[in-house]
Write a protein that holds these residues in place. Structure first.
Motif, short mmCIF file in Angstrom:
data_model
loop_
_atom_site.label_atom_id
_atom_site.label_comp_id
_atom_site.label_asym_id
_atom_site.label_seq_id
_atom_site.Cartn_x
_atom_site.Cartn_y
_atom_site.Cartn_z
N GLN A 18 0.80 -1.22 0.00
CA GLN A 18 0.00 0.00 0.00
C GLN A 18 0.83 1.27 0.00
N GLN A 19 2.09 1.18 0.46
CA GLN A 19 2.86 2.40 0.70
C GLN A 19 4.06 2.60 -0.22
N ASP A 49 6.16 2.87 -3.54
CA ASP A 49 6.28 3.02 -4.99
C ASP A 49 7.64 2.47 -5.40
N SER A 108 3.44 2.37 -9.09
CA SER A 108 3.05 3.04 -7.85
C SER A 108 2.11 2.16 -7.04
N ALA A 109 2.20 2.32 -5.72
CA ALA A 109 1.35 1.55 -4.81
C ALA A 109 -0.12 1.86 -5.05
N ALA A 110 -0.44 3.13 -5.22
CA ALA A 110 -1.84 3.53 -5.41
C ALA A 110 -2.42 2.95 -6.69
N GLU A 111 -1.63 2.94 -7.76
CA GLU A 111 -2.10 2.40 -9.04
C GLU A 111 -2.33 0.90 -8.96
N ARG A 150 -3.10 -0.92 -6.29
CA ARG A 150 -4.32 -1.17 -5.52
C ARG A 150 -5.57 -0.83 -6.34
N LYS A 151 -5.52 0.31 -7.03
CA LYS A 151 -6.65 0.74 -7.86
C LYS A 151 -6.94 -0.31 -8.94
N LYS A 161 -13.62 -3.59 -2.70
CA LYS A 161 -12.71 -2.73 -1.95
C LYS A 161 -11.78 -3.64 -1.15
#
Length: 196
Positions: free
Chosen positions: A46-47, A49, A54-57, A59-60, A69
């Motif tokens: 989650q954190q 990159d 990237s971590a956010a990408e 997860r998305k 979710k």
């Protein structure tokens, strides 16, 4: 298959970032088998990159593939035990760090809490390993985990025996077959395969 009969599988991700592109493909393949997939993300996933994305990408993308979710905290993972809603839990990739902690009963990440909670229900936990020290410091942990009830391994082999002699990685194309064998109480064989 009806909604009531649909398999619900936890798919937990730990930080072997170089495998993430392949793991996204596996997630898509499982979703095509009409399996409800509940994503679970370690703190590092989650954190952090990395050069792999990237971590956010990540997860998305996983949440878009699964339509669910993800679970991202220890508090969110703990109810897996009393709820008993997973038919199986797959950790893919499963790092050497995660294996070592699992072997020692440590539950300091969402993935490890999910594994502990899930094993309480005596249902299959499937490990898709990816570790540079499988034939080194983690060799004993693999052996111990192989002898624990309700734990199964996706068949694995050396990924680069010339340059990384201790490194082993699961044949992720066998996750679906391993899952179905495990749901019938069987370890998919052979466990050790030729290098990838």
């Amino acid at each position: 298959m009806t909604q009531e009969q649909k398999l619900t599988v936890g798919l937990a991700f730990t930080g072997s970032f170089c495998t993430f592109a392949k793991i996204k493909e596996v997630t898509s393949q499982l979703a095509q088998h009409d399996i409800r997939i509940v994503p679970i993300f370690s703190k590092n996933v989650q954190q952090m990159d990395t050069r792999f994305g990237s971590a956010a990408e990540f997860r998305k993308d996983i949440e878009a593939i699964t339509g669910e979710k993800g679970i991202g905290t220890i508090q969110e993972a703990e109810p897996i035990g009393p709820g008993g809603y997973l038919d199986a839990l797959v950790i893919a990739p499963c790092t050497g760090n995660t294996m070592a902690k699992l072997c020692a009963g440590i539950t300091d990440t969402p993935v490890l809490m999910a594994a502990k909670a899930h094993l309480r229900n005596e249902k299959p936990l499937i490990l898709s390993i990816s570790t540079n020290d499988a034939l080194g410091m983690n060799f004993k942990n693999i052996g111990m985990l192989m002898n624990m009830k309700h734990i199964y391994f996706v068949p694995f082999g050396q990924d680069n025996f010339a340059k990384k002699t201790n490194s082993m990685i699961a044949h992720t194309d066998l996750i679906y077959d391993t899952l179905h064998a495990a749901l019938n109480g069987k370890q998919l064989q052979p466990v050790i395969l030729a290098p990838q």
